[in-house]
Design a protein around this motif. Structure first.
Motif, PDB file in Angstrom:
ATOM      1  N   PHE A  21       0.828  -1.202   0.000  1.00  0.00           N
ATOM      2  CA  PHE A  21       0.000   0.000   0.000  1.00  0.00           C
ATOM      3  C   PHE A  21       0.864   1.255   0.000  1.00  0.00           C
ATOM      4  O   PHE A  21       2.045   1.213   0.340  1.00  0.00           O
ATOM      5  CB  PHE A  21      -0.904   0.026   1.236  1.00  0.00           C
ATOM      6  CG  PHE A  21      -2.000  -0.999   1.228  1.00  0.00           C
ATOM      7  CD1 PHE A  21      -2.634  -1.361   0.055  1.00  0.00           C
ATOM      8  CD2 PHE A  21      -2.415  -1.603   2.408  1.00  0.00           C
ATOM      9  CE1 PHE A  21      -3.656  -2.303   0.048  1.00  0.00           C
ATOM     10  CE2 PHE A  21      -3.426  -2.540   2.425  1.00  0.00           C
ATOM     11  CZ  PHE A  21      -4.056  -2.888   1.241  1.00  0.00           C
ATOM     12  N   ASP A  22       0.236   2.395  -0.326  1.00  0.00           N
ATOM     13  CA  ASP A  22       0.936   3.671  -0.243  1.00  0.00           C
ATOM     14  C   ASP A  22       1.073   4.081   1.221  1.00  0.00           C
ATOM     15  O   ASP A  22       0.387   3.539   2.096  1.00  0.00           O
ATOM     16  CB  ASP A  22       0.208   4.739  -1.060  1.00  0.00           C
ATOM     17  CG  ASP A  22      -1.214   4.999  -0.567  1.00  0.00           C
ATOM     18  OD1 ASP A  22      -1.391   5.269   0.640  1.00  0.00           O
ATOM     19  OD2 ASP A  22      -2.151   4.926  -1.377  1.00  0.00           O
ATOM     20  N   PRO A  23       1.967   5.037   1.519  1.00  0.00           N
ATOM     21  CA  PRO A  23       2.226   5.413   2.916  1.00  0.00           C
ATOM     22  C   PRO A  23       0.978   5.824   3.690  1.00  0.00           C
ATOM     23  O   PRO A  23       0.842   5.496   4.877  1.00  0.00           O
ATOM     24  CB  PRO A  23       3.217   6.577   2.782  1.00  0.00           C
ATOM     25  CG  PRO A  23       3.940   6.303   1.501  1.00  0.00           C
ATOM     26  CD  PRO A  23       2.901   5.710   0.593  1.00  0.00           C
ATOM     27  N   ALA A  24       0.062   6.555   3.055  1.00  0.00           N
ATOM     28  CA  ALA A  24      -1.149   7.003   3.751  1.00  0.00           C
ATOM     29  C   ALA A  24      -2.008   5.820   4.179  1.00  0.00           C
ATOM     30  O   ALA A  24      -2.508   5.770   5.321  1.00  0.00           O
ATOM     31  CB  ALA A  24      -1.952   7.947   2.852  1.00  0.00           C
ATOM     32  N   MET A  25      -2.167   4.856   3.282  1.00  0.00           N
ATOM     33  CA  MET A  25      -2.952   3.660   3.614  1.00  0.00           C
ATOM     34  C   MET A  25      -2.247   2.841   4.695  1.00  0.00           C
ATOM     35  O   MET A  25      -2.892   2.317   5.612  1.00  0.00           O
ATOM     36  CB  MET A  25      -3.162   2.816   2.361  1.00  0.00           C
ATOM     37  CG  MET A  25      -3.933   1.522   2.604  1.00  0.00           C
ATOM     38  SD  MET A  25      -5.686   1.767   2.875  1.00  0.00           S
ATOM     39  CE  MET A  25      -6.269   1.770   1.174  1.00  0.00           C
ATOM     40  N   LEU A  26      -0.927   2.744   4.602  1.00  0.00           N
ATOM     41  CA  LEU A  26      -0.172   1.992   5.608  1.00  0.00           C
ATOM     42  C   LEU A  26      -0.331   2.609   6.989  1.00  0.00           C
ATOM     43  O   LEU A  26      -0.476   1.894   7.989  1.00  0.00           O
ATOM     44  CB  LEU A  26       1.311   1.924   5.228  1.00  0.00           C
ATOM     45  CG  LEU A  26       1.683   0.990   4.086  1.00  0.00           C
ATOM     46  CD1 LEU A  26       3.177   1.062   3.814  1.00  0.00           C
ATOM     47  CD2 LEU A  26       1.283  -0.456   4.404  1.00  0.00           C
ATOM     48  N   GLU A  27      -0.296   3.924   7.040  1.00  0.00           N
ATOM     49  CA  GLU A  27      -0.462   4.596   8.332  1.00  0.00           C
ATOM     50  C   GLU A  27      -1.849   4.318   8.902  1.00  0.00           C
ATOM     51  O   GLU A  27      -2.010   4.056  10.101  1.00  0.00           O
ATOM     52  CB  GLU A  27      -0.247   6.094   8.155  1.00  0.00           C
ATOM     53  CG  GLU A  27      -0.308   6.871   9.465  1.00  0.00           C
ATOM     54  CD  GLU A  27      -0.048   8.357   9.285  1.00  0.00           C
ATOM     55  OE1 GLU A  27      -0.143   9.099  10.283  1.00  0.00           O
ATOM     56  OE2 GLU A  27       0.251   8.773   8.145  1.00  0.00           O
ATOM     57  N   ARG A  28      -2.843   4.370   8.042  1.00  0.00           N
ATOM     58  CA  ARG A  28      -4.222   4.125   8.467  1.00  0.00           C
ATOM     59  C   ARG A  28      -4.406   2.702   8.989  1.00  0.00           C
ATOM     60  O   ARG A  28      -5.108   2.461   9.969  1.00  0.00           O
ATOM     61  CB  ARG A  28      -5.144   4.384   7.272  1.00  0.00           C
ATOM     62  CG  ARG A  28      -6.589   4.027   7.501  1.00  0.00           C
ATOM     63  CD  ARG A  28      -7.365   4.119   6.185  1.00  0.00           C
ATOM     64  NE  ARG A  28      -8.548   3.278   6.208  1.00  0.00           N
ATOM     65  CZ  ARG A  28      -9.137   2.786   5.126  1.00  0.00           C
ATOM     66  NH1 ARG A  28      -8.656   3.062   3.922  1.00  0.00           N
ATOM     67  NH2 ARG A  28     -10.203   2.021   5.243  1.00  0.00           N
ATOM     68  N   LEU A  29      -3.750   1.739   8.325  1.00  0.00           N
ATOM     69  CA  LEU A  29      -3.954   0.332   8.675  1.00  0.00           C
ATOM     70  C   LEU A  29      -2.878  -0.226   9.613  1.00  0.00           C
ATOM     71  O   LEU A  29      -2.892  -1.417   9.917  1.00  0.00           O
ATOM     72  CB  LEU A  29      -3.995  -0.519   7.398  1.00  0.00           C
ATOM     73  CG  LEU A  29      -5.106  -0.182   6.393  1.00  0.00           C
ATOM     74  CD1 LEU A  29      -5.020  -1.089   5.187  1.00  0.00           C
ATOM     75  CD2 LEU A  29      -6.483  -0.287   7.039  1.00  0.00           C
TER      76      LEU A  29
END
Length: 378
Positions: free
Chosen positions: A182-190
């Protein structure tokens, strides 16, 4: 090794040239060290190729039942894990020892730790293979070098280079059976979900797989994701159902009537792992109690669970890919022998060919089957 055994049975003088210092390294690490050596459900539909019919001949002439019989003749105990996947009860080394024993029995020579400098087509037919230790001249040359996956095991594009040298077309290669990122934003969210596993259905277009899915610190993995990764392309979406077979809307409606004062996260935690339930509840950002949620909100939550549409950034690449998709174009090969149509005596078998199996022992069966058919004539 499979091809060498069969050629040896015909009285051919056979040598295997392998740059690895030991035999069957990919077999050794497979299946968590127990080798998922075939699948009882093997059929052409379990393979990806630009020509889906190419694998039919080899798979029908040397079947999973034939390889199982070989395993049983050597007294190797095995078990079915799930979905037709067969594993050794003991160690994957038993499969390697079986193949090495068969090679010795039929006079096959193994030259390990050998580097091939170049391959030449001789004017009078046959081939010359140049190595630091001296040249080998042969009438038949079989390329069984695998693909680019797992480079730490020594995987290279050698087979594709040889194919190109002799004018054979290649189908674009890419990693298969690989975790998605995933992209960094999605990784942070998950991030809170790393390490959580659920039974899921992963879907891409009309193709879907129902197996376990794992949240990782890079994205998604697990059998369902590895399977769908072979069909996914960068820029595509996949759809995930994390409670397959459950009518989430109906379950939430019932809970709303019976336990309306409970928090959404509390109710979801009876259906999903707690951290996943909490994240979905937090993203709803609605009223705290289930009783205060509208049917429209419940439908949104249902979609977040069983119709989660996500666009991966990419994959973990060849580093962790179990196979390489694409390879030598099957239009260049005779499906009954694996011989190059325009280069008599040159054969390509296994992963180097544009035939890629699903996860679960299918790629090993393709290796056994394609090796067996080439061994009948090479």
């Amino acid at each position: 090794m499979m091809c060498a055994i069969e050629a040896g049975k015909r009285g051919r003088s056979v040598a295997i040239l392998d740059h690895s210092p030991s035999a069957g390294d990919k077999i050794r690490i497979s299946g968590g060290g127990r080798c998922n050596f075939t699948n009882t459900n093997t059929a052409p539909k379990n393979f990806l190729s630009q020509n889906p019919r190419f694998c039919i001949s080899a798979l029908s002439r040397y079947t999973q039942r034939d390889f199982i019989a070989l395993v049983e003749r050597h007294g190797i105990a095995y078990h079915e894990k799930t979905l037709g996947q067969l594993f050794c009860d003991g160690s994957s080394k038993q499969i390697i020892e079986m193949l090495v024993a068969e090679m010795r029995r039929h006079g096959v020579e193994m030259r390990l730790g050998t580097t091939v400098k170049r391959v030449e087509h001789r004017v009078d037919g046959g081939f010359r293979v140049a190595m630091p230790s001296g040249d080998v001249v042969c009438k038949s040359l079989v390329i069984a070098s695998g693909g680019k996956s797992i480079p730490k095991m020594g995987a290279t594009g050698f087979g594709y280079e040889i194919a190109s040298q002799f004018g054979l077309k290649l189908v674009e290669t890419r990693p298969g059976l690989v975790p998605l990122t995933f992209d960094p934003a999605m990784l942070e969210r998950l991030a809170p979900l790393s390490g959580i596993a659920v039974d899921a259905v992963a879907k891409h277009g009309k193709t879907s797989f129902s197996e376990a899915m794992l949240f990782t610190h890079r994205g998604l993995s697990g059998p369902a994701i590895l399977q769908i990764s072979s069909f996914w392309r960068e820029g595509d979406e996949i759809t995930l159902a994390m409670l397959p077979g459950t009518d989430v809307f109906a379950a939430l409606k019932t809970a709303k009537a019976d336990r309306g004062k409970q928090a959404l996260g509390t109710v979801l935690a009876t259906l999903l792992p707690k951290r996943l339930a909490q994240l979905i509840a937090e993203e709803e950002k609605g009223p705290g109690n289930l009783a205060d949620l509208s049917d429209k909100a419940l439908r949104r939550i249902e979609a977040a669970i069983n119709a989660w549409r996500v666009k991966p950034l990419g994959s973990e690449g060849y580093r962790t890919a179990e196979v390489t998709l694409g390879g030598v174009d099957t239009d260049e090969l005779d499906s009954k022998t694996m011989e190059a149509k325009q280069v008599p005596g040159l054969y390509f078998i296994g992963e180097v060919v544009d035939v890629t199996g699903w996860l679960g022992g299918y790629n090993f069966q393709w290796a056994w089957s394609s090796g067996w058919v080439a061994g009948q004539v090479a």
